[in-house]
Motif scaffolding. Structure first.
Motif, PDB file in Angstrom:
ATOM      1  N   GLU A 142       6.828  -4.801 -25.485  1.00 60.16           N
ATOM      2  CA  GLU A 142       7.208  -4.793 -26.906  1.00 60.16           C
ATOM      3  C   GLU A 142       6.337  -5.733 -27.723  1.00 60.16           C
ATOM      4  O   GLU A 142       5.880  -5.381 -28.817  1.00 60.16           O
ATOM      5  N   GLU A 143       6.090  -6.925 -27.192  1.00 61.72           N
ATOM      6  CA  GLU A 143       5.301  -7.905 -27.929  1.00 61.72           C
ATOM      7  C   GLU A 143       3.866  -7.421 -28.142  1.00 61.72           C
ATOM      8  O   GLU A 143       3.284  -7.614 -29.218  1.00 61.72           O
ATOM      9  N   LYS A 173       3.344  -4.501 -30.709  1.00 65.96           N
ATOM     10  CA  LYS A 173       3.353  -4.961 -32.108  1.00 65.96           C
ATOM     11  C   LYS A 173       1.950  -5.253 -32.621  1.00 65.96           C
ATOM     12  O   LYS A 173       1.695  -5.175 -33.836  1.00 65.96           O
TER      13      LYS A 173
END
Length: 346
Positions: free
Chosen positions: A137-138, A141
Motif C-alpha cells: 500500500e505504501e 501511493k
C-alpha cells in the motif's frame, strides 16, 4: 457401422499424427527488456541477486530479459528510488533505507534495531503478520510496485580495534545504514555515509574505524576482512530486510505470466540468501582465518536492548503507519518469547 477395433485404430493414428506435429514456440519479435540495479557490489551481487536474474532470463526464453547492474553503476544507491519511480530504472533490489524511499515504512528497511533475531522472522512478519500488505500500500501511493521482501544477514561490527564494551564504541566512525546509525549515536558511534565501493579504501586511510553493514559472510565475501581485524558477535539486528521493487507502469505492462515469473524467481532468491547466509555466518565464525571474535557481556548488552525498545516507541510516535508496524513487531516478538525455544531464549 464403425467397430470398436476400427475406432481405436483410427483414433490411434489420429493421435499419433497430432503428437508428431512439431510444436513451434517462437519468442516474440521484440522481447521486453528491464534494467535492474541492486544495492550490492559485484562480488556480493554474484550471490544475492545474479542467480535469480540468470534463472529468470533462461526461463523467460526470449520473451523478456532483465539486465543487471551493481551498486552505483547507473545511479548512486541513494538515488535508486527516484530513478525507479521516474522509469530510468525498471527494477530495484534494495532495502528502503539505503535507497532513500520517501515512504512511511522506510525506517524499518535495512536493519531496524533489535527488531529481529533470525532471518525467518522476516518472511513470517511479511506473510503471516501483515507487513506485506502495508508495504504494498505504501509503495503503490508513490507509483512503485513492491514485489516481495526477504531476509539477508544479521548486522555486526567489523572493526580495526577490538570492541569489548559499550565504552569502546565511543567516537568510532562507522559505515552503516541510516536508521541503524541514528540508533547507534546513543552509544557514541559517529555514522559515516560513503559510496559502497569506497568502504575498503576508507578503512585503509583511517576515514573509517569500522563497518556495521552486514554479518561475517559479507565481510569476507566483499573483501572487508582484509582491512578489519575484529568481529563483534553481538548484533544490532538479527536480519536485514530487503526487497525487490519495480516501476508500477513497467510492472502493469507485463502480461500476467511474466509478472508471476518475476515474483517466483525473486522469491527463490530470498530462499537462496537465507541458507547461504545462515551457513556462512556460523562457518566463518569458526573457520574464518582473518577476524578475531569479541563479545560485549550480556548484562551490558541488555542496555542496548532496552534502548532499542525506547527507540521503537519514538518511531511509533512519528506517524500512524509507523505505529502500526511497531505494534506488529512488538506483538510478533511477544509471541516468540512466550513460545520459548527455539524461537526465543536468553
Amino acid at each position: 457401422m464403425t467397430t470398436r477395433r476400427s475406432f481405436l485404430t483410427k483414433g490411434a493414428i489420429a493421435g499419433a499424427a497430432t503428437l508428431a506435429a512439431p510444436v513451434v514456440a517462437r519468442a516474440q519479435d521484440a522481447p521486453i527488456k528491464w534494467r535492474m540495479q541492486t544495492y550490492a557490489g559485484s562480488a556480493l551481487g554474484e550471490q544475492v541477486v545474479k542467480p535469480a536474474v540468470d534463472m529468470f532470463n533462461r526461463i523467460a526464453a526470449g520473451q523478456m530479459e532483465i539486465e543487471l547492474f551493481y551498486a552505483d553503476q547507473l545511479v548512486p544507491t541513494a538515488e535508486l528510488f527516484r530513478a525507479m519511480q521516474s522509469g530510468t530504472i525498471d527494477c530495484v533490489q534494495s532495502d528502503d533505507d539505503s535507497m532513500a524511499s520517501p515512504t512511511e515504512v522506510t525506517v524499518f528497511g535495512g536493519y531496524f534495531p533489535l527488531g529481529l533475531r533470525y532471518s525467518l522472522d522476516v518472511p513470517a512478519l511479511f506473510n503471516k503478520y501483515g507487513l506485506k500488505a502495508i508495504w504494498e500500500e505504501e509503495y503503490a501511493k508513490v507509483g512503485v510496485k513492491h514485489i516481495s521482501a526477504g531476509a539477508w544477514d544479521p548486522c555486526h561490527f567489523a572493526t580495526k580495534d577490538p570492541i569489548n564494551s559499550l565504552a569502546d564504541l565511543q567516537g568510532k566512525r562507522v559505515f552503516t545504514f541510516p536508521t541503524a546509525g541514528r540508533f547507534l549515536t546513543r552509544f557514541g558511534v559517529v555514522p559515516v555515509t560513503l559510496p559502497w565501493e569506497d568502504i575498503e579504501v576508507a578503512m585503509q586511510t583511517g576515514e573509517l574505524d569500522g563497518i556495521a553493514w552486514s554479518g561475517i559472510t559479507e565481510v569476507y565475501t566483499v573483501g572487508w576482512s582484509n582491512v578489519t581485524n575484529y568481529f563483534l558477535t553481538n548484533n544490532i539486528s538479527g536480519a536485514w530486510i530487503g526487497h525487490f521493487f519495480a516501476n508500477m507502469d513497467r510492472w502493469n505492462e507485463l502480461p500476467p505470466h511474466l509478472q508471476e515469473l518475476v515474483a517466483v524467481c525473486f522469491e527463490q532468491s530470498h530462499y537462496y540468501r537465507q541458507h547461504w547466509y545462515w551457513a556462512g555466518e556460523a562457518d566463518l565464525r569458526v573457520n574464518g582465518p582473518k577476524l578475531q571474535l569479541t563479545t560485549i557481556p550480556d548484562a551490558e548488552w541488555a542496555t542496548v536492548e532496552t534502548a532499542a525498545q525506547e527507540f521503537w516507541d519514538e518511531i511509533a510516535a512519528e506517524s500512524e503507519t509507523k505505529a502500526k508496524v511497531v505494534a506488529i513487531i512488538k506483538q510478533y516478538n511477544d509471541v516468540q518469547v512466550k513460545a520459548g525455544r527455539p524461537y526465543r531464549y536468553t
